[in-house]
Write an enzyme that holds these catalytic residues in place. Structure first.
Site: not given
Ligand code: NAD
Length: 481
Positions: A233, A228-231, A250, A176, A284, A384
């Site tokens: 996560g 993705g984002s901590t929120e 992550e 996804k 990140c 962040e």
């Molecule tokens: P995001 O959390 O908004 O979205 C990431 C993914 O999750 C997308 O595919 C989105 O559609 C999906 N998503 C959104 N809400 C969801 C939910 N409630 N349940 C399940 N899936 C959901 O993140 P982003 O804005 O795409 O990416 C930026 C973030 O990713 C930053 O916080 C960055 O630090 C983090 N990141 C971390 C790493 C790492 O290795 N630690 C690497 C790259 C990015």
């Protein structure tokens, strides 16, 4: 115009209700693609397909050697189409060409080759039980159906980080990708199909957060691997509790960069500039909080601000570009909001702080921004930003800087700049971060674990850590008498 579909059970299909969404080129805000926007029934269909793919003889019966060859074939296909896929990534994500061709694509192929080698090396153990006449042995078995949910900053590479070990260990998956950047993941899935991955083993659902939420809540999904984002996560942890599915996270970072009094300042400026601004700060592991010894802070600030000011800004397609666009208008507004908060909370804006106009006014371009005189409690030092914004702070002694660097909810990466061998070894264990770089850019290598302490996530990716994370340990206890 790119028009893409879902992949379910090896068939390319539209969303069952015909829904679509658009993706734009962030360099000019023009629509470049229309992708299928999956709904609840598509999620159910993909989970069912992944379950039958997982149970299929074609997949369960495939030897580790053949699984390894399959992964290697995917790597070869990535190499074959690297120029085209890198261009697609640059178009969809905005990523400068030197990043998409030099980092993103090669890293994706490298990860597939790395885990191709692992497919034949996932061994077990024999437990020395004290029960006479018994044999107890352990094998690592696949988890089942894995949902791989990825962000928009390195779409292809991050999908590969998850997909390669998930396949090497014999799982089936549903990918996804982020709704802002689906195109390269669609190509990756097409290459898996071309390489001969059995039906149902790799499925693709494009769409927004609702698709991710449905996968996380689905009882037919055994594991969620999320970057993705901590929120989000945190949301995933709460929402996955129903069937206690395995969760790997992550998440975000807020990396401190400690520049010691004895550092090679020019090397620290050059390395920090790249560490802060690669992928236009949308990383990140990006270096963001600069703790510079008070004796060097003025020199550091003026040098890094001048260097940041001189970086070429433009569309990723221009080979000269170092700073590309941010991924979306929404994200640009968010980054600018942080810059405004820095100003209003009293940080000194040394350079940047504005959107780029002129020929680039239609794209989401933002000037690299350097603040000095930042206080630890300012929002720009705590949250962040995920954009080209650097905060410089002075420190006086080692204990103080360790405490201040560690005073964060995040714990993904940190970096240290020093010429002193003793400091280089003594400080990293005191820093609460998953990776501590020393005189180094934030690098990724599939042999070296990556992941965070604290609110930067759960678990590690790469190396044997990914093999563990995509398997369960199963014991067979055999009565030999
Ligand atoms: P995001 O959390 O908004 O979205 C990431 C993914 O999750 C997308 O595919 C989105 O559609 C999906 N998503 C959104 N809400 C969801 C939910 N409630 N349940 C399940 N899936 C959901 O993140 P982003 O804005 O795409 O990416 C930026 C973030 O990713 C930053 O916080 C960055 O630090 C983090 N990141 C971390 C790493 C790492 O290795 N630690 C690497 C790259 C990015």
């Amino acid at each position: 115009m790119h028009t893409t579909q879902l992949l379910i059970a090896n068939e390319w299909v539209d969303a069952s209700d015909g829904a679509t969404s658009e993706t734009v080129n962030p360099a000019n805000n023009q629509v470049i693609g229309v992708f299928a926007d999956a709904g609840a029934s598509d999620v159910d269909a993909a989970v069912a397909a992944a379950r039958s793919g997982f149970e299929s003889d074609a997949w369960r019966g495939m030897t580790p050697d053949d699984r390894g060859r399959l992964l290697w074939r995917i790597a070869d296909l990535l190499d074959r189409d690297a120029v085209e896929i890198a261009a697609l990534e640059t178009l969809d994500q905005g990523q400068p060409t030197f990043m998409s061709t030099g980092v993103n694509l090669p890293l994706a192929a490298q990860v597939f080759r790395y885990y191709a080698g692992y497919a034949t090396k996932i061994d077990g153990r024999v437990a020395p039980v004290s029960i006479p006449g018994n044999l107890s042995y352990q094998r690592r078995v696949p988890l089942g159906v894995c949902a791989l949910i990825t962000p928009w900053n390195f779409p292809l590479a991050i999908a590969a980080w998850k997909l390669a070990p998930a396949l090497a260990t014999g799982n089936s998956v549903i990918l996804k990708p982020a709704e802002q950047t689906p195109l390269s993941t669609v190509r990756l899935v097409a290459l898996c199909r071309e390489a001969g991955v059995p039906a149902g083993v790799v499925n693709l659902l494009t769409g927004g957060p609702e698709v991710g939420k449905a996968l996380v809540a689905h009882r037919g999904v055994d594991k969620v691997s999320f970057t993705g984002s901590t929120e989000v996560g945190q949301h995933i942890v709460r929402a996955s509790a129903d069937n206690l599915k395995r969760v790997a996270l992550e998440l975000g970072g807020k990396a401190p960069s400690i520049v010691c009094a004895d550092a090679d300042l020019d090397a620290a400026v050059a390395g920090n500039l790249q560490g802060a601004l690669f992928n236009t700060g949308q990383a990140c592991g990006a270096y963001t909080r600069f703790f510079v010894h008070r004796s060097r802070v003025d020199e550091f600030t003026s040098k890094i601000a001048a260097a940041a000011d001189a970086l070429p800004i433009g569309p990723g397609q221009d080979p000269a570009t170092i700073i590309g666009p941010l991924v979306s208008q929404e994200h640009l507004d968010r980054v600018h909001g942080y810059v405004e908060s820095g100003r209003s909370q009293g940080a000194e804006l040394v350079t940047g702080g504005t959107r780029v106009g002129g020929d680039l006014a239609d794209g989401f371009f933002y000037r690299p921004t350097v603040f000095s005189g930042v206080q630890d409690d300012m929002t720009i030092a705590r949250e962040e930003i995920f954009g080209p914004v650097l905060s410089v702070m002075a420190y006086d002694d080692e204990d103080e800087v360790v405490a201040r660097a560690n005073d964060t909810d995040f714990g993904l990466a940190a970096v240290l700049w020093t010429k002193d061998l003793s400091t280089a070894h003594k400080l990293p264990p005191r820093l609460h971060f998953g990776t501590v770089f020393v005189n180094q850019l934030p690098l990724i290598d599939p042999a070296s674990p990556w992941g965070g302490f604290g609110m930067s996530g759960w678990g590690r990716e790469f190396g044997e850590y990914s093999i563990d994370s995509f398997t369960e340990t199963q014991t067979t206890f055999l009565n030999l008498s």
